[in-house]
Write a protein that holds these residues in place. Sequence first.
Motif, mmCIF file in Angstrom:
data_model
loop_
_atom_site.group_PDB
_atom_site.id
_atom_site.type_symbol
_atom_site.label_atom_id
_atom_site.label_comp_id
_atom_site.label_asym_id
_atom_site.label_seq_id
_atom_site.Cartn_x
_atom_site.Cartn_y
_atom_site.Cartn_z
ATOM 1 N N ILE A 41 53.273 50.348 63.780
ATOM 2 C CA ILE A 41 54.553 50.849 64.258
ATOM 3 C C ILE A 41 54.381 52.320 64.614
ATOM 4 C CG2 ILE A 41 56.937 51.376 63.606
ATOM 5 C CD1 ILE A 41 56.867 48.947 61.814
ATOM 6 N N CYS A 46 59.541 52.472 58.895
ATOM 7 C CA CYS A 46 59.742 51.128 59.439
ATOM 8 C C CYS A 46 61.206 50.945 59.799
ATOM 9 C CB CYS A 46 59.294 50.087 58.413
ATOM 10 S SG CYS A 46 59.322 48.414 59.052
ATOM 11 N N LEU A 51 60.278 47.998 64.906
ATOM 12 C CA LEU A 51 59.801 46.715 64.398
ATOM 13 C C LEU A 51 60.015 45.611 65.429
ATOM 14 C CD1 LEU A 51 58.555 45.379 61.914
ATOM 15 C CD2 LEU A 51 60.875 44.903 61.119
#
Length: 179
Positions: A41, A46, A51
């Motif tokens: 990523i 995250c 994502l």
Amino acid sequence: MVMDLTFCMKAILLCWVIIFTVILALSVTMNFLWFCGPNVIEHFFCDFDPLLELSCSDPFFLKVEDMILAVPYVLSPFIVILVSYVYIIITILNIPSVSGRQKTFSTCSSHLAVVSLYYGSLLSIYLFPNKKNKGNVKKILSLLYTVVTPLLNPMIYSLSNRDIKQAFKKLKSKMSSAL
């Protein structure tokens, strides 16, 4: 009077149940996506959009579901804050003395600046179309709402405290006399 321990616990529990339900629904839907490519990523953390960029399948329905589930929980506090500030500004304008209006507005303006920074960075990241070349800008904007705003909040509110101001003045005079 209204905010007793029972009400507070019910409000906290309601917030936890709602957000858990939203995250569970998104996680179950995300489970149907197919991830085939790189698993790196390009972001500091995250986050949802980076994502989804890793998915090889079309995440359209997940994005629609996310928007439907997230909009009420983002817009509700925003509207409450906006309405509160309209009432605050009306109240400030009704203060008869100019110095009283200035003092009151200076107290509220720091909070308004932090709220504007927070919502401004969130809106610019999540509402505007995703451009591949804007990745670094989005990373910097995400730092604003995840790191800078929480760091600014205690500083701004403690600097408006008279005791903190006096402590800074004493520290400054001690440092200048030591030099």
